[in-house]
Motif scaffolding. Structure first.
Motif, PDB file in Angstrom:
ATOM      1  N   THR A 153       0.734  -1.216  -0.032  1.00  0.00           N
ATOM      2  CA  THR A 153      -0.119  -0.096  -0.017  1.00  0.00           C
ATOM      3  C   THR A 153       0.773   1.232   0.128  1.00  0.00           C
ATOM      4  N   GLU A 154       2.112   0.943  -0.557  1.00  0.00           N
ATOM      5  CA  GLU A 154       3.042   2.410  -0.667  1.00  0.00           C
ATOM      6  C   GLU A 154       2.449   3.163  -1.790  1.00  0.00           C
ATOM      7  N   ARG A 164      -1.964   9.137   1.758  1.00  0.00           N
ATOM      8  CA  ARG A 164      -1.569   8.221   2.732  1.00  0.00           C
ATOM      9  C   ARG A 164      -1.049   9.255   3.665  1.00  0.00           C
TER      10      ARG A 164
END
Length: 185
Positions: free
Chosen positions: A21-22, A142
């Motif tokens: 999930t970077e 993020r």
């Protein structure tokens, strides 16, 4: 608060990297090639001028190569990436990483080039150009998620104004793109 206190209280955990999930700076490769092109053009021009003047020698060519390498080092952009609970900025010489879920301050330094400075509870610090977040919505998403976690924990003591400005800038530019693409501009 010392990191050892955090370990005892269960707050400290290593950031999970490579979890899938970077988010990465999508424009980094293009900026890197641009820095390399600028250095190569400078080297070519210096060598060409020196050759045309008839003064090209090994020592001078070495000096021009060193100057072009220095220009590349100065222009080389840091690689920014973020994942669950962390943000990293990797330059040629080192990698800086902060825990975005344990931020204590966020500052926006104005000047010749605007910088966003993030500090975490462990004293780590990352500086980045806010344009990187504006150009990469997934990177901003993020970071924004973890900033809200820091605010909920009460660790983020200052920086709400700086983050609000970055968020407004991102919203403004995103709305402009939507209007442009839909023909409402």
């Amino acid at each position: 608060m010392e990191p050892s206190d955090d370990v005892r209280h269960g707050l400290f955990r290593a950031p999970e990297r490579h979890s899938g999930t970077e988010a990465y700076d999508r424009r980094w490769t293009r900026d890197l090639y641009s820095a390399a092109r600028c250095a190569a053009v400078l080297l070519a021009l210096l060598l060409l001028i020196d050759w045309a003047a008839g003064t090209l020698a090994l020592g001078r060519a070495t000096l021009w190569c060193a100057l072009a390498a220095l220009l590349f080092v100065v222009l080389c952009p840091p690689r920014v990436s973020a994942g669950a609970g962390w943000l990293a900025s990797r330059s040629l010489l080192r990698t800086r990483m902060v825990r975005t879920d344990l931020l204590v301050s966020v500052r926006c330094s104005d000047g010749v080039s605007q910088r966003l400075v993030l500090r975490d509870a462990f004293g780590e610090r990352v500086e980045l150009d806010p344009q990187v977040l504006v150009d990469n919505p997934e990177l901003w998403h993020r970071v924004d998620e973890d900033v809200h976690r820091s605010q909920a924990r009460g660790s983020l003591l200052c920086g709400a104004t700086a983050l609000r400005r970055v968020s407004e800038r991102i919203d403004r530019e995103t709305a402009g793109i939507v209007f442009k693409l839909s023909g409402l501009e």
